[in-house]
Write a protein that holds these residues in place. Structure first.
Motif, PDB file in Angstrom:
ATOM      1  N   LEU A   1       0.819  -1.215   0.000  1.00  0.00           N
ATOM      2  CA  LEU A   1       0.000   0.000   0.000  1.00  0.00           C
ATOM      3  C   LEU A   1       0.854   1.268   0.000  1.00  0.00           C
ATOM      4  O   LEU A   1       0.398   2.327  -0.405  1.00  0.00           O
ATOM      5  N   ILE A   2       2.076   1.157   0.473  1.00  0.00           N
ATOM      6  CA  ILE A   2       2.955   2.314   0.587  1.00  0.00           C
ATOM      7  C   ILE A   2       4.394   1.839   0.413  1.00  0.00           C
ATOM      8  O   ILE A   2       4.727   0.714   0.778  1.00  0.00           O
ATOM      9  N   THR A   3       5.205   2.691  -0.149  1.00  0.00           N
ATOM     10  CA  THR A   3       6.639   2.414  -0.247  1.00  0.00           C
ATOM     11  C   THR A   3       7.367   3.684   0.178  1.00  0.00           C
ATOM     12  O   THR A   3       7.656   4.552  -0.649  1.00  0.00           O
ATOM     13  N   PRO A   4       7.617   3.805   1.466  1.00  0.00           N
ATOM     14  CA  PRO A   4       8.276   5.026   1.925  1.00  0.00           C
ATOM     15  C   PRO A   4       9.722   5.085   1.439  1.00  0.00           C
ATOM     16  O   PRO A   4      10.352   4.046   1.195  1.00  0.00           O
ATOM     17  N   ALA A   5      10.213   6.291   1.298  1.00  0.00           N
ATOM     18  CA  ALA A   5      11.622   6.467   0.953  1.00  0.00           C
ATOM     19  C   ALA A   5      12.463   5.968   2.123  1.00  0.00           C
ATOM     20  O   ALA A   5      11.961   5.814   3.244  1.00  0.00           O
ATOM     21  N   ARG A   6      13.712   5.705   1.853  1.00  0.00           N
ATOM     22  CA  ARG A   6      14.643   5.249   2.898  1.00  0.00           C
ATOM     23  C   ARG A   6      15.858   6.167   2.921  1.00  0.00           C
ATOM     24  O   ARG A   6      16.321   6.613   1.885  1.00  0.00           O
ATOM     25  N   THR A   7      16.344   6.392   4.125  1.00  0.00           N
ATOM     26  CA  THR A   7      17.583   7.149   4.272  1.00  0.00           C
ATOM     27  C   THR A   7      18.748   6.219   3.969  1.00  0.00           C
ATOM     28  O   THR A   7      18.561   5.013   3.799  1.00  0.00           O
TER      29      THR A   7
END
Length: 168
Positions: A40-46
């Motif tokens: 449902l979501i693919t957040p960015a990663r540091t």
């Protein structure tokens, strides 16, 4: 004044870590990770692999959370979220999405009708219960055979849950 549950991300928050995003959405980090697992979501990663949530991510999550709170199955939410991505043409996608939305609408309308019926039960029960304000008799049928609630308990289903009118 309290913010309504899932009213939307607050303006100017920028990028949020998972804990802050979960607090903003009034959910848990585990729920956000689970929604990520479902696609449902693919957040960015540091660079250190920490999830970073943007306002658009929160808005998408908010929509999913809102639907599930209203009783729409998570499976239906996942299907809706991926319908366009799994379609070959805009026509195909729009027909899929339209059908899914129509089904959700029917589900919500049915739930709304049931909620309205419960609200009518609550109103009727409150009107009767308020007639017993200041009553000093025991709150049992045998304590007051003239009790307005006892006289109408068969008329209001909700009262059968809360009133022990048949107890000896």
């Amino acid at each position: 004044m309290a913010r309504p549950r899932h009213a939307g991300p607050r303006e100017g928050r920028g990028i949020l870590k998972i804990g802050d995003a979960a607090r903003e959405l009034e959910t848990t980090p585990r729920t956000l990770r689970f929604y990520e697992e479902l696609g449902l979501i693919t957040p960015a990663r540091t660079a250190g692999k920490t999830r970073s949530y943007r306002a658009a991510d929160l808005t998408r999550l908010q929509a999913a959370l809102h639907l599930t709170e209203l009783g729409i199955s998570l499976r239906a939410v996942v299907t809706l979220a991926g319908a366009r991505r799994r379609s070959r043409t805009g026509d195909s996608a729009s027909h899929k999405v339209d059908g899914l939305l129509a089904s959700m609408r029917r589900d919500i309308e049915e739930k709304a009708a049931r909620c309205e019926a419960v609200l009518r039960q609550i109103d009727a029960a409150q009107a009767l219960v308020r007639q017993c304000f200041d009553c000093q008799k025991p709150p049992r049928y045998d304590g007051c055979r003239q009790c307005p609630v006892a006289r109408h308990v068969d008329d209001v289903q909700l009262l059968q849950l809360i009133w022990d009118w048949r107890s000896p």
